[in-house]
Design a protein around this motif. Structure first.
Motif, short mmCIF file in Angstrom:
data_model
loop_
_atom_site.label_atom_id
_atom_site.label_comp_id
_atom_site.label_asym_id
_atom_site.label_seq_id
_atom_site.Cartn_x
_atom_site.Cartn_y
_atom_site.Cartn_z
N PRO A 121 0.80 -1.23 0.00
CA PRO A 121 0.00 0.00 0.00
C PRO A 121 0.83 1.28 0.00
O PRO A 121 0.33 2.34 -0.36
CB PRO A 121 -0.82 -0.12 1.29
N GLU A 127 4.50 -14.98 1.78
CA GLU A 127 4.65 -13.96 2.83
C GLU A 127 5.18 -12.69 2.17
O GLU A 127 6.28 -12.70 1.61
CB GLU A 127 5.62 -14.41 3.93
N ILE A 171 6.73 -9.13 2.37
CA ILE A 171 7.48 -8.26 3.30
C ILE A 171 7.70 -6.93 2.61
O ILE A 171 8.13 -6.88 1.45
CB ILE A 171 8.85 -8.88 3.67
N THR A 172 7.43 -5.84 3.32
CA THR A 172 7.73 -4.50 2.81
C THR A 172 8.86 -3.90 3.65
O THR A 172 9.21 -4.44 4.70
CB THR A 172 6.49 -3.58 2.88
N GLN A 173 9.39 -2.79 3.21
CA GLN A 173 10.47 -2.05 3.89
C GLN A 173 11.80 -2.82 3.81
O GLN A 173 11.95 -3.87 4.43
CB GLN A 173 10.13 -1.74 5.36
N ALA A 186 13.42 -4.16 6.98
CA ALA A 186 12.67 -5.30 7.54
C ALA A 186 12.99 -6.56 6.75
O ALA A 186 13.07 -7.66 7.31
CB ALA A 186 11.17 -5.00 7.54
N TYR A 232 14.61 -9.89 8.20
CA TYR A 232 13.86 -11.12 7.93
C TYR A 232 14.76 -12.18 7.29
O TYR A 232 14.79 -13.34 7.71
CB TYR A 232 12.68 -10.78 7.00
N TYR A 256 25.53 -7.15 22.61
CA TYR A 256 24.32 -6.39 22.27
C TYR A 256 24.68 -5.09 21.58
O TYR A 256 24.03 -4.67 20.62
CB TYR A 256 23.51 -6.09 23.54
N ARG A 312 23.15 -1.89 13.29
CA ARG A 312 21.81 -1.37 12.94
C ARG A 312 21.83 0.15 12.87
O ARG A 312 21.19 0.75 11.99
CB ARG A 312 20.79 -1.83 13.98
N GLU A 371 15.58 -2.07 19.27
CA GLU A 371 16.02 -3.46 19.06
C GLU A 371 17.01 -3.88 20.15
O GLU A 371 16.96 -5.00 20.66
CB GLU A 371 16.70 -3.60 17.68
N GLU A 376 16.58 -6.86 22.88
CA GLU A 376 17.50 -8.00 22.99
C GLU A 376 18.11 -8.10 24.38
O GLU A 376 18.21 -9.18 24.95
CB GLU A 376 18.62 -7.87 21.94
N PRO A 415 7.54 -19.98 8.91
CA PRO A 415 7.38 -18.85 7.97
C PRO A 415 6.52 -17.74 8.58
O PRO A 415 6.84 -16.56 8.45
CB PRO A 415 6.68 -19.50 6.76
N GLN A 416 5.46 -18.11 9.28
CA GLN A 416 4.58 -17.10 9.89
C GLN A 416 5.30 -16.36 11.01
O GLN A 416 5.08 -15.16 11.20
CB GLN A 416 3.30 -17.76 10.45
N TYR A 441 8.59 -15.75 11.31
CA TYR A 441 9.53 -14.76 10.74
C TYR A 441 8.76 -13.58 10.14
O TYR A 441 9.16 -12.43 10.26
CB TYR A 441 10.40 -15.41 9.65
N ALA A 442 7.65 -13.90 9.49
CA ALA A 442 6.89 -12.84 8.82
C ALA A 442 6.26 -11.89 9.83
O ALA A 442 6.12 -10.69 9.56
CB ALA A 442 5.81 -13.45 7.92
N ARG A 444 7.49 -10.92 12.72
CA ARG A 444 8.52 -9.96 13.15
C ARG A 444 8.80 -8.94 12.04
O ARG A 444 8.96 -7.74 12.31
CB ARG A 444 9.80 -10.70 13.55
N ALA A 445 8.83 -9.42 10.81
CA ALA A 445 9.05 -8.50 9.68
C ALA A 445 7.89 -7.51 9.56
O ALA A 445 8.10 -6.33 9.25
CB ALA A 445 9.21 -9.30 8.39
N ARG A 482 8.39 -4.81 12.20
CA ARG A 482 9.50 -3.93 11.81
C ARG A 482 9.10 -3.04 10.64
O ARG A 482 9.47 -1.86 10.60
CB ARG A 482 10.73 -4.77 11.46
N ALA A 483 8.38 -3.60 9.68
CA ALA A 483 8.00 -2.80 8.51
C ALA A 483 7.06 -1.66 8.90
O ALA A 483 7.17 -0.55 8.38
CB ALA A 483 7.36 -3.69 7.45
N LEU A 525 9.25 0.93 10.50
CA LEU A 525 10.10 1.59 9.50
C LEU A 525 9.30 2.51 8.59
O LEU A 525 9.83 3.53 8.11
CB LEU A 525 10.84 0.53 8.68
N GLN A 532 -2.67 -0.95 5.65
CA GLN A 532 -1.95 -2.14 6.12
C GLN A 532 -2.50 -2.63 7.46
O GLN A 532 -2.60 -3.83 7.69
CB GLN A 532 -0.45 -1.82 6.25
#
Lengths: 221, 221
Positions: A50, A62, A64-66, A69, A73, A94, A101, B72, B76, B91-92, B94-95, B97-98, B101-102, B105, B152
């Motif tokens: 979007p 899946e 993923i944007t950005q 990220a 990922y 850490y 980052r 982040e 941690e 897969p879900q 990891y997605a 967390r992405a 983050r997205a 961001l 989104q």
């Protein structure tokens, strides 16, 4: 893995580097940022992302944007060839991850967003910037951002052949496309020897070379 | 933990929320962004953070820059009260967390950098923007950014009381300061019901309330 990609997009370039470093084969769907008024604004693409920004990553459904990220990922899902310092539960461990980052974010939050296509359009159309003002605008943000990065890189014992140590991290994935963009806009880089030294090192690595705009199937001179 | 802080800084506000959510006590060093030509440009502060941007975090001598790197890092090092979905190797997982983050961001890379103090100064001084053009510039980036975020958030089954599920994440830490900033600049938020609903929810939580600009020791009306 499918990357919604455009050869000249800095953000897509970051992700291409990471995919190549990790040896992840991927398919491309090219999204031309200027043709047809910008293919990133097409309804099908905006359904996927979007924001109407490139890139987007489709990993087996899946979406993923950005770009940052996506880098995180990819590093979590495909941990082979890590792009962040390995997590060790010590203060230094850490902090090392935070350093990498922060270097990446300094590019992605404080340099690139001010010089991308949509912003350059806006200063021209909405604020009436002429070509000289546009060039000065671009140089201003790249120069101030690089000056700070140069200091951070040059003074740190953690800086090695790459931004952090002797293997590439997400910081290098972000730095190299920004240096490419700086050269494209004829920004003077002579005051940033550590940045240009790291950029040169990166561009000896096949994964970085294969990700360069000129080596993309959709490249236009 | 010491935060180099300024009540009105969106980026500092993100970190205050995260510190409060995790129950980490911290000391403040206030860096006034307009007094004395901007205290962030003072040599001592630029030694700490060569970018001359607020915030910076000093955790027992480890200096962290970039607010998202701080979030982040805190997540941690202080995993209690997680601010990202717990890492599960699916897969879900990891997605998820992405996704968080997205969302973060999208605020930190595509909205906030275009409207912060240094950019508003630049469009005024370098490009001659008048007050009306400045307001339009601010509204343009917040509105386009929020329109995408609203889509989104509204369409995803992962959106809950908060941006992701029913507890706060780094996405909420970034969204709430941006909504605050939008209101300060009188941006119309009526088309973003999911964003304003989540913002309202967050602002019932003591950790978010305590982080608000008006509740800071250095607040100025």
């Amino acid at each position: 893995v499918r990357l919604y990609n455009y050869f000249r997009s800095s953000a897509a370039y970051r992700v291409r580097i990471a995919l190549n470093l990790k040896g992840i084969a991927y398919d491309n769907t090219f999204v031309h940022l200027t043709r047809n008024g910008g293919e990133q604004f097409a309804p099908e693409y905006k359904t996927l992302n979007p924001q109407g920004l490139v890139p987007a990553l489709d990993d087996d459904g899946e979406i993923i944007t950005q770009s940052l990220a996506m880098l995180e990922y990819l590093d979590e899902k495909y941990p082979n060839v890590p792009l962040l310092p390995i997590s060790v539960p010590t203060p230094q461990g850490y902090a090392a991850r935070a350093r990498v980052r922060a270097l990446a974010l300094a590019v992605c939050c404080d340099i690139h967003p001010l010089n991308n296509l949509r912003v350059l359009k806006a200063i021209t159309k909405d604020l009436g910037a002429d070509d000289a003002q546009k060039s000065a605008w671009i140089a201003k943000w790249i120069s101030s951002g690089f000056a700070a990065l140069e200091t951070q890189l040059a003074r740190s014992p953690h800086t090695g052949a790459y931004c952090h140590g002797d293997s590439p991290t997400i910081a290098d994935c972000c730095l190299v496309p920004q240096v490419f963009s700086a050269r494209r806009f004829n920004v003077d880089l002579s005051e940033y020897p550590t940045i240009t030294r790291i950029d040169a090192q990166c561009n000896t690595v096949p994964a970085f070379i294969a990700a360069q705009p000129k080596n993309q199937p959709d490249f236009e001179a």
